[in-house]
Every structure is written in structure tokens, then in C-alpha cells.
Design an enzyme around this catalytic site. Structure first.
Site, mmCIF file in Angstrom:
data_model
loop_
_atom_site.group_PDB
_atom_site.id
_atom_site.type_symbol
_atom_site.label_atom_id
_atom_site.label_comp_id
_atom_site.label_asym_id
_atom_site.label_seq_id
_atom_site.Cartn_x
_atom_site.Cartn_y
_atom_site.Cartn_z
ATOM 1 N N HIS A 189 -8.401 -48.875 -11.442
ATOM 2 C CA HIS A 189 -9.981 -49.080 -11.303
ATOM 3 C C HIS A 189 -9.662 -49.901 -9.997
ATOM 4 C CE1 HIS A 189 -12.204 -46.419 -14.206
ATOM 5 N NE2 HIS A 189 -13.377 -48.031 -13.778
ATOM 6 N N GLU A 192 -14.122 -53.062 -7.506
ATOM 7 C CA GLU A 192 -14.924 -52.981 -8.172
ATOM 8 C C GLU A 192 -15.986 -54.694 -7.865
ATOM 9 O OE1 GLU A 192 -15.897 -52.117 -12.416
ATOM 10 O OE2 GLU A 192 -17.429 -51.263 -11.890
ATOM 11 N N ASP A 271 -20.917 -44.523 -16.537
ATOM 12 C CA ASP A 271 -20.657 -44.851 -17.988
ATOM 13 C C ASP A 271 -23.089 -44.202 -18.056
ATOM 14 O OD1 ASP A 271 -19.101 -46.315 -19.633
ATOM 15 O OD2 ASP A 271 -19.302 -47.221 -17.454
HETATM 16 N N1 HPA Z 1 -15.085 -51.178 -14.528
HETATM 17 C C1 HPA Z 1 -14.385 -51.263 -15.779
HETATM 18 N N2 HPA Z 1 -14.392 -50.521 -16.912
HETATM 19 C C2 HPA Z 1 -14.498 -49.956 -17.422
HETATM 20 C C3 HPA Z 1 -16.104 -49.386 -16.666
HETATM 21 C C4 HPA Z 1 -16.421 -49.779 -15.247
HETATM 22 O O1 HPA Z 1 -16.942 -49.283 -14.030
HETATM 23 N N3 HPA Z 1 -16.582 -48.432 -17.128
HETATM 24 C C5 HPA Z 1 -16.017 -48.500 -18.822
HETATM 25 N N4 HPA Z 1 -14.749 -49.095 -18.436
HETATM 26 ZN ZN ZN Z 2 -15.284 -46.775 -14.527
#
Ligand code: HPA
Ligand code: ZN
Length: 320
Positions: A189, A192, A271
Site C-alpha cells: 500500500h 493512499e 474492505d
Molecule cells: N489501507 C491501509 N490499511 C488497510 C486498509 C487500507 O485501505 N484496509 C485494511 N487495512
Molecule cells: Zn487496502
């Protein structure tokens, strides 16, 4: 002809629906800190990533046994099949369960039981990716990976999730190097809520093969060029971005600009129990609010299959 979709960015614990939270709480005799299911549902209003993570981690308390994890994973496959998903690569958070006293072996047993029958039961090929909690000490990530290797867990990759800002990929360079040496795929990730710099780090320091989210790459033209040139897929999650206030509305989501720039974009639910729906709901929202066309949808679906870690034979089958 509808092209099937691969879902590449979905946290299995984030598919835990309110009804199932209540069922599992009853089965495991756990007292929930909510008046009733409507009280629980009233809390699904988020201001940012952390406000969601607080509820996400709290609700995991109902997951105790291998059977719970198998049921959770099967419930996701059932719903994903209805959404048109033919291949799923999903995250799970070992550290969050081990910290609550649930052995990693139980988590893996349940998840892998469902994965091993997903093709037969739901016509979905599937694979699990263990995700490192980046807001926990690096030592915890190292121990998790060591345990995964010791147990010879049949997972396909290592990911990086949880609270992004202030927890750069650089902290986990050694953990991801070890994962790559073990033959695991690597994703992270990045971008974001965090800055484009974290995407550069995920590529340069972790060797990430895909970037999860990555929407903030648009702030850095040189980074966009790099992602385009190296054909690094981005697993974008439109409904999640709106619910966590990365963008105010779906109509303001930059997904179309990203496609036009030549980025390899895929659409995912992140999620789904928390953000208003599964992959089909994400596509429906994009069609309604962004005027996503059938041919754009086709490109996104093909991107997802190509960006997956499925075998070349499976990819060819799904792209036909
Ligand atoms: N971002 C970061 N961590 C996470 C996310 C997300 O969208 N969903 C579950 N853990
Ligand atoms: Zn995620």
C-alpha cells in the site's frame, strides 16, 4: 462478452459483515461493545484511514478459530462470485490475530481450507497475501515472516498495510528483501494517504510488483512516467477512497485520468463490508458517477487478470 475480473486488493478481515460479526460473537461467546447491530452499523462513518482502522481492528475480536477464518473466507468467495470475480488475491493481517492470542497456524488453516476449494466451490482461483502492519514495530514484521516461512505457509506474497502516514516503506526494506529471497511476490500500500515518495520507496526499496492504491502518484509526473514505463499495476479502490475521504465523491475520482495517462489501473473493493460494497458495487458506482464505459470496464478487467499472480495458463483462460 463480459470479461471476468480479478480482485487483487481486498482485506479478508474487511469483508467481515455486521451480521457475521454478531454470529461469530455468539458462537465464541464474546461480548460486543455495541448496543445492537444497528448501533454497530451507525459507526461505519469514517473521517480518514485511522478512523476506519480503529473499527476494523476492534471487530476482528470475533475471529478466534480456524473455522471462523474458513467461514469468513468462504463468505467472501460466495459474494465475490456473484460480483463476477474469477480470481482473487486477498490480504490477511497475521500480526493482528497473533497479538490477540490466535495462533498463526489457526488463521492459516482456516484461510487455506477455503482457498483450497475456492475453484471447485465458487469457480474462483485464489491466493492469500500476508500483510505487514506498518504502524507496528519492524521486529513484529520480521517475526511474522519467520513464522510464515517456518510453517511453510502456502501464501503467494507479502504486502504492507495499516496506517500509512509516518510509516514509510523504507522501515521494512530488510523484511521485504527476505520475502523476495523466499520467492514471495511483493506488493505494498502506498500513496493512499501517504506522499508520492512512499511509492518511490515501495518500488526502489521493497521491490513492489504492484502498488496498492497509488492514487497520489498523480501529484508526481516523473513517478507516473516510471509506473507507465515499468508497467506497474495500481490496485485502485474507488469506494474506499470516497469513504476514507481521499476524494470527496466518486465523480471526482481520478480513475479515468489515470487510465488516460497509460497507468495499469485495476478496480478493487479494499474492505467491502466497511466501504459500501464489493467489486460489482465499485463498477456500478463508476458507471453511474463517472460514466465509465463498457470498453473502459473491459480494459480494467483485462488489466486485473494480467496484473494478477495467477499462472499463465489461468490468465490465458480468463482473458479468452
Ligand atoms: N489501507 C491501509 N490499511 C488497510 C486498509 C487500507 O485501505 N484496509 C485494511 N487495512
Ligand atoms: Zn487496502
Amino acid at each position: 462478452m463480459v470479461v471476468p475480473v480479478a480482485e487483487l486488493h481486498m482485506h479478508i478481515e474487511g469483508s467481515l459483515e455486521p451480521e457475521q460479526i454478531y454470529q461469530l460473537a455468539e458462537r465464541n461467546r464474546i461480548d460486543l461493545p455495541y448496543r445492537d447491530i444497528d448501533d454497530l452499523r451507525s459507526r461505519y462513518e469514517f473521517t480518514d484511514l485511522q478512523s476506519f482502522l480503529d473499527l476494523y481492528f476492534a471487530n476482528m475480536a470475533v475471529l478466534r478459530t480456524a473455522e471462523d477464518f474458513a467461514d469468513l473466507t468462504r463468505a467472501y468467495f460466495r459474494r465475490a462470485a456473484a460480483a463476477g470475480v474469477a480470481h482473487a488475491e486477498f490480504f490477511f493481517n497475521p500480526q493482528a490475530h497473533v497479538a490477540r492470542g490466535v495462533p498463526l497456524s489457526a488463521v492459516l488453516e482456516g484461510i487455506m481450507d477455503a482457498v483450497s476449494t475456492s475453484e471447485r466451490e465458487f469457480s474462483i482461483s485464489s491466493a492469500a497475501i500476508a500483510a505487514v502492519l506498518r504502524d507496528q514495530p519492524v521486529r513484529g514484521a520480521e517475526e511474522m515472516l519467520a513464522e510464515i516461512i517456518r510453517l511453510q505457509a502456502p501464501i503467494v506474497g507479502l504486502g504492507l498495510d495499516s496506517a500509512e502516514v509516518g510509516n514509510p516503506p523504507s522501515l521494512f526494506e530488510d523484511v521485504f528483501a527476505r520475502a523476495r529471497a523466499e520467492g514471495l511476490h511483493v506488493v505494498a500500500h502506498a500513496g493512499e494517504e501517504g506522499p508520492p515518495e512512499y511509492i518511490w520507496q515501495a518500488l526502489d526499496l521493497l521491490g513492489a510488483e504492484r502498488i496498492d492504491h497509488g492514487v497520489r502518484a498523480l501529484e508526481d509526473p516523473a513517478l507516473v512516467q516510471r509506473l507507465v514505463d515499468e508497467e506497474i499495476p495500481l490496485t485502485v479502490c474507488p469506494l474506499s477512497n470516497v469513504r476514507l475521504r481521499v476524494f470527496d465523491t466518486l465523480s471526482e475520482h481520478p480513475l479515468r485520468s489515470m487510465l488516460e495517462l497509460g497507468l495499469i489501473v485495476t478496480v478493487n473493493s479494499d474492505d467491502p463490508a466497511y466501504f459500501g460494497g464489493y467489486v460489482d458495487d465499485n463498477f456500478a458506482g463508476l458507471e453511474k458517477e463517472l460514466g465509465l464505459t463498457e470498453s473502459e470496464r473491459d480494459v480494467l478487467a483485462r488489466n486485473s487478470i494480467k496484473a494478477s499472480f495467477a499462472s499463465s495458463a489461468r490468465k490465458a483462460e480468463l482473458l479468452r
